[in-house]
Enzyme design. Structure first.
Site, short mmCIF file in Angstrom:
data_model
loop_
_atom_site.label_atom_id
_atom_site.label_comp_id
_atom_site.label_asym_id
_atom_site.label_seq_id
_atom_site.Cartn_x
_atom_site.Cartn_y
_atom_site.Cartn_z
N GLU A 176 -25.77 29.63 78.23
CA GLU A 176 -26.42 30.68 77.46
C GLU A 176 -27.27 30.13 76.31
O GLU A 176 -26.94 30.35 75.13
CB GLU A 176 -25.38 31.67 76.93
CG GLU A 176 -24.58 32.34 78.03
CD GLU A 176 -23.53 33.32 77.50
OE1 GLU A 176 -23.29 33.35 76.28
OE2 GLU A 176 -22.96 34.05 78.31
N GLU A 374 -20.09 33.87 84.64
CA GLU A 374 -19.23 34.65 83.74
C GLU A 374 -19.44 36.12 84.00
O GLU A 374 -20.58 36.59 84.11
CB GLU A 374 -19.58 34.44 82.25
CG GLU A 374 -19.04 33.20 81.64
CD GLU A 374 -19.40 33.08 80.16
OE1 GLU A 374 -19.55 34.12 79.48
OE2 GLU A 374 -19.55 31.93 79.71
O1 IFM Z 1 -16.86 34.38 75.02
C1 IFM Z 1 -18.20 34.41 75.42
C2 IFM Z 1 -18.60 33.12 76.08
O2 IFM Z 1 -18.36 32.02 75.26
C3 IFM Z 1 -20.06 33.13 76.42
N1 IFM Z 1 -20.40 34.31 77.17
C4 IFM Z 1 -19.94 35.58 76.70
C5 IFM Z 1 -18.45 35.53 76.40
C6 IFM Z 1 -17.97 36.89 75.87
O3 IFM Z 1 -18.62 37.21 74.70
#
Ligand code: IFM
Length: 467
Positions: A176, A374
């Site tokens: 990200e 994710e």
């Molecule tokens: O916890 C975070 C992660 O580190 C990166 N993506 C989003 C998740 C939830 O906010």
């Protein structure tokens, strides 16, 4: 509630392709703890978390889930889930305490042990090189807004790769980069907490430059592994039918999605983004040849998906309540709530958005192996009187998103795997420990791990390879 009482889900059976990757994800600072042990240096997150007022409740990652000492138990939890893979990140300051120079052998030793334990339990490691814990010394030298940080990242990547690639097939450079650049250097709600619009734009560029340089360096050592990057993508829709609204959506889409997809997958920044950002910064930080370096061929793209943005033109600077938008993106843009059910983060639940981002990448950037690296939800989980954690809302959330993923595959999108965020509850950045994303509950007072109902449900999904 017992597992047999999960009756609110669709009964429609869904099958995933043979060999589909199922996993759970984590990140070093969010789980490891042991921040001063075995030669680990400080990271920007150590500094930021210890800054009064930065983190809800004054929480820090000093102990977190104590994964550094309890990794064996955590690998056991993954095996119980039937995970084929585990996505975790390496702590750069554990491996190179000051962000440069020789590797810290004790740090390498930790990841050696973790990887060996995973392989012994038949769970394959999926490594992310950078999930936001920049060595503090590099931040002191200017951080990501400085071009040199990209070169330091490539050196680190190459050194670590030389030691671990014998057992790790999949290498993700960044997690990200939008968050690292804009939450870290624009809105300042993440480490290092700077509010410098021009610096945030060059940080985004240097993160991507580091990504390209790192892949070049790793491939030069041994090209046999798979290389990719993980981006957080959002569908961005205008709230109404006005030119101003459509332009607001275009700007947010350019800043949050295309800013990263275009250079990495097409070798050029979107022209409209460069025009938008020209007010904030020139393009002096982009040197001749940079976009070619950034556009390294990728073996896969990781997509993190949580929600959709709906926006309209506003009448002044403002930010989304969760700081999901950050200056310069959100200037004159309002993020609109649709009143849909939301998770504990306030993020509206929109499974169709997952389909939309996957199909957009497939359609506009060309077919390529995709992984949901994710997806998951925070809810206010509590231990019930029977000692169990019933989390039917998380089960429903995952079920609805898995169904959409299966539909995407049926429609010809090359989606090859799915990692749930997160394996355990953990340090949720500016929210500290107040937000629980885990499949496994963490009792922080005792470090006891308690698999939630969703963990047992996911184990059925992975074993059936379907719903
Ligand atoms: O916890 C975070 C992660 O580190 C990166 N993506 C989003 C998740 C939830 O906010």
């Amino acid at each position: 509630m017992t597992d047999t009482e999960i009756t609110h889900l669709s009964a429609e059976p869904v099958a995933f392709p043979a060999g589909f990757v199922w996993g759970a994800a984590s990140a070093s600072y969010q789980i490891e703890g042991a921040t001063t042990e075995d030669g680990r240096g400080p990271s920007v997150w150590d500094t930021f978390a210890h800054t009064p007022g930065a983190i809800l409740g004054g929480d820090t990652g000093d102990v977190a889930c104590d994964h550094y000492h309890r990794y064996r138990e955590d690998v056991g939890l993954l095996a119980d889930l039937g995970a084929t893979h585990y996505r975790f990140s390496l702590a750069w300051p554990r491996l190179q305490p000051g962000g440069r120079g020789p590797l810290n052998e004790a740090g390498v030793g930790f990841y050696d042990r973790l990887i060996d334990e995973l392989l012994a339990r038949d769970v394959r490691p999926w490594v992310t090189l950078y999930h936001w814990d920049l060595p503090q010394e590099l931040e002191d030298a200017g951080g990501w807004p400085e071009r040199d940080t990209a070169h330091r990242f490539a050196d680190y990547a190459a050194a670590v790769y030389a030691r671990l690639a014998d057992r790790v097939e999949n290498w993700t450079t960044l997690n990200e980069p939008w968050c690292a650049a804009y939450l870290g250097y624009a809105s300042g709600v993440h480490a290092p907490g700077r509010r410098e619009p021009a610096a945030s734009v060059s940080a985004a560029h240097h993160l991507m430059l580091g990504h390209g340089l790192a892949i070049q360096a790793m491939r030069a050592h041994d090209a046999s592994r798979s290389f990719g990057v993980t981006v957080n993508l959002y569908p961005v829709d205008p709230a109404g039918d006005s030119d101003a609204g459509r332009d607001a959506a275009r700007r947010i889409d350019a800043l949050m999605n295309r800013q990263f997809l275009d250079p990495m997958l097409r070798g050029a920044y979107p022209a409209d983004l460069l025009r938008d950002l020209a007010e904030v910064t020139g393009s002096g930080h982009i040197l001749e040849g940079d976009t070619q370096v950034i556009a390294q061929p990728l073996d896969f793209l990781g997509v993190n998906y949580y929600s959709r943005h709906v926006v309209r033109a506003g009448d002044g600077p403002r930010q989304a309540p969760d700081a999901a938008s950050a200056w310069p993106a959100s200037n004159d843009v309002e993020f609109v709530s649709r009143g849909l059910p939301a998770t504990e983060m306030g993020w509206e639940i929109d499974p169709q958005g997952l389909y939309d981002v996957l199909s957009r990448v497939h359609r506009e950037y060309g077919p390529m192996p995709l992984y949901v690296t994710e997806n998951g939800a925070a809810f206010a989980d509590e231990i019930g009187p029977d000692g169990e954690i019933a989390d039917p809302a998380r089960v429903a959330y995952l079920d609805s998103h898995f169904r959409v993923a299966a539909r995407a595959i049926q429609d010809g999108i090359d989606l090859r795997g799915y990692f749930v965020w997160a394996l355990t509850d953990n340090f949720e950045w500016a929210w500290g420990y107040s937000r629980r994303f885990g499949l496994v509950y963490l009792d922080y007072a005792t470090q006891r791990r308690i698999p939630k109902q969703s963990a047992r449900w996911l184990a059925q999904v992975t074993r059936r390879n379907g719903l």
